[in-house]
Design a protein around this motif. Sequence first.
Motif, PDB file in Angstrom:
ATOM      1  N   ALA A 178      -0.911 -21.093 -12.667  1.00  0.00           N
ATOM      2  CA  ALA A 178      -2.101 -20.395 -12.163  1.00  0.00           C
ATOM      3  C   ALA A 178      -1.807 -18.955 -11.778  1.00  0.00           C
ATOM      4  N   GLN A 179      -0.763 -18.392 -12.375  1.00  0.00           N
ATOM      5  CA  GLN A 179      -0.325 -17.061 -11.955  1.00  0.00           C
ATOM      6  C   GLN A 179      -1.437 -16.012 -11.959  1.00  0.00           C
ATOM      7  N   LYS A 180      -2.222 -16.043 -13.040  1.00  0.00           N
ATOM      8  CA  LYS A 180      -3.292 -15.048 -13.176  1.00  0.00           C
ATOM      9  C   LYS A 180      -4.260 -15.145 -11.994  1.00  0.00           C
ATOM     10  N   TYR A 181      -4.661 -16.373 -11.685  1.00  0.00           N
ATOM     11  CA  TYR A 181      -5.610 -16.576 -10.600  1.00  0.00           C
ATOM     12  C   TYR A 181      -4.985 -16.261  -9.251  1.00  0.00           C
ATOM     13  N   ILE A 182      -3.697 -16.607  -9.120  1.00  0.00           N
ATOM     14  CA  ILE A 182      -3.041 -16.381  -7.836  1.00  0.00           C
ATOM     15  C   ILE A 182      -3.034 -14.902  -7.517  1.00  0.00           C
ATOM     16  N   ILE A 221     -22.115 -18.832 -10.318  1.00  0.00           N
ATOM     17  CA  ILE A 221     -21.844 -17.388 -10.372  1.00  0.00           C
ATOM     18  C   ILE A 221     -20.694 -17.019  -9.426  1.00  0.00           C
ATOM     19  N   MET A 222     -20.533 -17.795  -8.377  1.00  0.00           N
ATOM     20  CA  MET A 222     -19.506 -17.482  -7.381  1.00  0.00           C
ATOM     21  C   MET A 222     -18.090 -17.804  -7.846  1.00  0.00           C
ATOM     22  N   LYS A 223     -17.934 -18.212  -9.099  1.00  0.00           N
ATOM     23  CA  LYS A 223     -16.634 -18.707  -9.552  1.00  0.00           C
ATOM     24  C   LYS A 223     -15.432 -17.837  -9.165  1.00  0.00           C
ATOM     25  N   PRO A 224     -15.490 -16.495  -9.318  1.00  0.00           N
ATOM     26  CA  PRO A 224     -14.313 -15.703  -8.935  1.00  0.00           C
ATOM     27  C   PRO A 224     -13.915 -15.908  -7.466  1.00  0.00           C
ATOM     28  N   THR A 225     -14.919 -15.928  -6.593  1.00  0.00           N
ATOM     29  CA  THR A 225     -14.612 -16.132  -5.177  1.00  0.00           C
ATOM     30  C   THR A 225     -14.145 -17.555  -4.910  1.00  0.00           C
ATOM     31  N   ILE A 226     -14.727 -18.505  -5.633  1.00  0.00           N
ATOM     32  CA  ILE A 226     -14.277 -19.892  -5.467  1.00  0.00           C
ATOM     33  C   ILE A 226     -12.788 -19.977  -5.790  1.00  0.00           C
ATOM     34  N   MET A 227     -12.379 -19.337  -6.888  1.00  0.00           N
ATOM     35  CA  MET A 227     -10.959 -19.359  -7.267  1.00  0.00           C
ATOM     36  C   MET A 227     -10.109 -18.713  -6.173  1.00  0.00           C
ATOM     37  N   THR A 228     -10.579 -17.572  -5.660  1.00  0.00           N
ATOM     38  CA  THR A 228      -9.832 -16.896  -4.602  1.00  0.00           C
ATOM     39  C   THR A 228      -9.631 -17.811  -3.401  1.00  0.00           C
ATOM     40  N   LYS A 235      -4.921 -12.494  -8.735  1.00  0.00           N
ATOM     41  CA  LYS A 235      -6.293 -12.037  -8.480  1.00  0.00           C
ATOM     42  C   LYS A 235      -6.758 -12.463  -7.091  1.00  0.00           C
ATOM     43  N   GLY A 236      -6.459 -13.708  -6.756  1.00  0.00           N
ATOM     44  CA  GLY A 236      -6.891 -14.247  -5.473  1.00  0.00           C
ATOM     45  C   GLY A 236      -6.284 -13.497  -4.311  1.00  0.00           C
ATOM     46  N   VAL A 237      -5.005 -13.183  -4.442  1.00  0.00           N
ATOM     47  CA  VAL A 237      -4.314 -12.462  -3.386  1.00  0.00           C
ATOM     48  C   VAL A 237      -4.950 -11.089  -3.178  1.00  0.00           C
ATOM     49  N   VAL A 238      -5.247 -10.425  -4.276  1.00  0.00           N
ATOM     50  CA  VAL A 238      -5.856  -9.098  -4.169  1.00  0.00           C
ATOM     51  C   VAL A 238      -7.224  -9.189  -3.501  1.00  0.00           C
ATOM     52  N   MET A 250       7.298 -11.085   2.119  1.00  0.00           N
ATOM     53  CA  MET A 250       6.019 -10.385   2.043  1.00  0.00           C
ATOM     54  C   MET A 250       6.010  -9.137   1.162  1.00  0.00           C
ATOM     55  N   ALA A 251       7.185  -8.635   0.764  1.00  0.00           N
ATOM     56  CA  ALA A 251       7.203  -7.419  -0.058  1.00  0.00           C
ATOM     57  C   ALA A 251       6.424  -7.628  -1.353  1.00  0.00           C
ATOM     58  N   GLY A 252       6.575  -8.808  -1.958  1.00  0.00           N
ATOM     59  CA  GLY A 252       5.875  -9.090  -3.201  1.00  0.00           C
ATOM     60  C   GLY A 252       4.375  -9.125  -3.013  1.00  0.00           C
ATOM     61  N   TYR A 253       3.954  -9.589  -1.878  1.00  0.00           N
ATOM     62  CA  TYR A 253       2.522  -9.649  -1.578  1.00  0.00           C
ATOM     63  C   TYR A 253       1.929  -8.253  -1.461  1.00  0.00           C
ATOM     64  N   VAL A 254       2.552  -7.400  -0.631  1.00  0.00           N
ATOM     65  CA  VAL A 254       1.984  -6.058  -0.492  1.00  0.00           C
ATOM     66  C   VAL A 254       2.139  -5.286  -1.799  1.00  0.00           C
ATOM     67  N   MET A 255       3.191  -5.601  -2.578  1.00  0.00           N
ATOM     68  CA  MET A 255       3.354  -4.970  -3.889  1.00  0.00           C
ATOM     69  C   MET A 255       2.086  -5.162  -4.738  1.00  0.00           C
ATOM     70  N   ILE A 256       1.569  -6.404  -4.751  1.00  0.00           N
ATOM     71  CA  ILE A 256       0.379  -6.697  -5.550  1.00  0.00           C
ATOM     72  C   ILE A 256      -0.788  -5.813  -5.111  1.00  0.00           C
ATOM     73  N   ILE A 257      -0.930  -5.642  -3.800  1.00  0.00           N
ATOM     74  CA  ILE A 257      -2.052  -4.827  -3.314  1.00  0.00           C
ATOM     75  C   ILE A 257      -1.816  -3.358  -3.650  1.00  0.00           C
ATOM     76  N   TYR A 258      -0.568  -2.900  -3.512  1.00  0.00           N
ATOM     77  CA  TYR A 258      -0.276  -1.505  -3.871  1.00  0.00           C
ATOM     78  C   TYR A 258      -0.476  -1.269  -5.362  1.00  0.00           C
ATOM     79  N   ILE A 259      -0.181  -2.282  -6.187  1.00  0.00           N
ATOM     80  CA  ILE A 259      -0.386  -2.112  -7.631  1.00  0.00           C
ATOM     81  C   ILE A 259      -1.854  -1.815  -7.920  1.00  0.00           C
ATOM     82  N   THR A 260      -2.764  -2.597  -7.322  1.00  0.00           N
ATOM     83  CA  THR A 260      -4.190  -2.315  -7.564  1.00  0.00           C
ATOM     84  C   THR A 260      -4.559  -0.930  -7.060  1.00  0.00           C
TER      85      THR A 260
END
Lengths: 293, 281
Positions: free
Chosen positions: B267-271, B196-203, B273-276, A168-178
Amino acid sequence: MVTNRKNERLIYLVFTMPATIAFFLVVIMPFAIGIGYSFVDWDGIVLNPMTFVGLDNYKRIFTDERFIASALHTLIFTLMAVVTINVTGLALALLVTSKLKGSNMARTMFFMPNLIGGLILGYIWKFILSDTFRSIGETTGWTGVFFNWLLDPLFALFSLVVVITWQMAGYVMIIYITGLQSVPDDLIEAAKIDGAGAFTRFFRITFPLIMPAVTVCIFYTLSNCFKIYDINLALTGGGPANATELFAMNIYNEIFSYNRYGYGQAKAIIFFFLVAIVTLTQVALTKRKEVQL
Amino acid sequence: MKTGRKVLSAAASVFMILLGLCFLIPLYIMVINSFKNRAELYMSPVALPTVLRIENYAEAIDRMNFLTSFMNSLVVTVSSVFFIVLFSSMCAWMLARTDDRKSRFLYFAFVATMLIPFHTLMMPLVQMMKWSREYLGIPVLNTRYGIVFMYIGFGMSLAVFLFHGFVKSIPVSLEEAATLDGCSRFGVFFRISFPIMKPTIMTVIILDIIWIWNDYLLPSLVLNGKELRTIPLSTSSFFGVFTIQWNEAMAGLTLTIIPVVIFYFCAQKYIIKGVVAGAVK
């Protein structure tokens, strides 16, 4: 006009019903039925009688030594893991956002373990922390660190902390980066000019400003650690001698291994309340500490 | 001064990359041991293999029924994610665009139940699956559509929450204009709002793929038949009651991780973004 309104109603139902029906059948109904089960004594076999025992199941929980032990282990594990995950994640985020070359690549590597399922991670680490560690200890002689961690009650609990931190460190890292990227550069520059050292800058400026990210991360790690099951199952299986049987596993075993369906379900309901209390309190507490620019 | 700084920053970069590589050591150990024979594996788990024993992979594929379980995972994940996205976006859109008490209540119900852990629902859910076959004649246990239906139900809360938040942020004016031009409600949704919802759909797609692909407990309760097993279920076949064949197991685990790594790099870019987006729930 009347038909139009009827039509509107129908459209409303068409849009909302598929989601609501699935959600109702899979989440709401089992939850309600589960409350019912928590008041009976039953072994899960259809032909055997189900007897109503009122609150007895709930009373029994407080004298169940194994459950109390598992509560204690869960608590220790969760506290340790939340700290290690967040400290590691924040440190990695600071490292990756420090404008060094190769930080994108490093970020990719740090995040990688997060995509692998808990069960598979647990199995990989099981090999590392048992056979690999023992073998390293035998060849190097550093048996103080390198021994089979999974055979020692305390170190088996640490093992869980290590694995979940790795995941999970990588996951929270992403959130901390933003969070870190939203801290204005001029603020940091101004503090630098005023003579604030790196530590002061971090604790007095950066940290208060990334408090929203901290809330999110602590909330996320707390509820995830509290509910951990897959890693627990694959890595230690609750052993040695139930020393690492955490909440979720205790409930699973009570219901499906010992066939105490009613009692196990009462535990599951208590589990729900604990998760709800912990996460809601945590959100309420950290929300207050956020600084607005 | 300048060169000193450059050296320092280069050293820091090297340190960072090394740290990143350290993070991947467990995966490295997994891969090197997947090529060893038993004797070599027990002699030293950290040494490189002297001969590449590809047979481990053949045995692992056989033992896990890899192709079947891969296809099962794929079918279950893709169909669940498809329906989650469709149903939750429709529902969330309607709830966000209708301002009345029942919509607000329904939305609250979706969001509040995010707190319920799976372990609280698991036993009653298993009972309900049994009742469904007994009283309604609809088998749910050991069926693919059964588990897909359950993923749809479990996936609703978070997805409705994310879509609802996004719809609230899109101005209504566009939809109103389309309605005035004679577009039906369905037309408005599928032609205007949904794209229009595309960003959320990807998430939602990303978060749910990661969740469903890796999920173990629900499939272990629903799918018993060997021919229905998903990837996480099939890996547990290496870890029986007796001794573990670690070299074969490592080959099997490597196989299960390869699709994940490919997905990650595509899909790294989307992943990320999605996680955030998903975390700020």
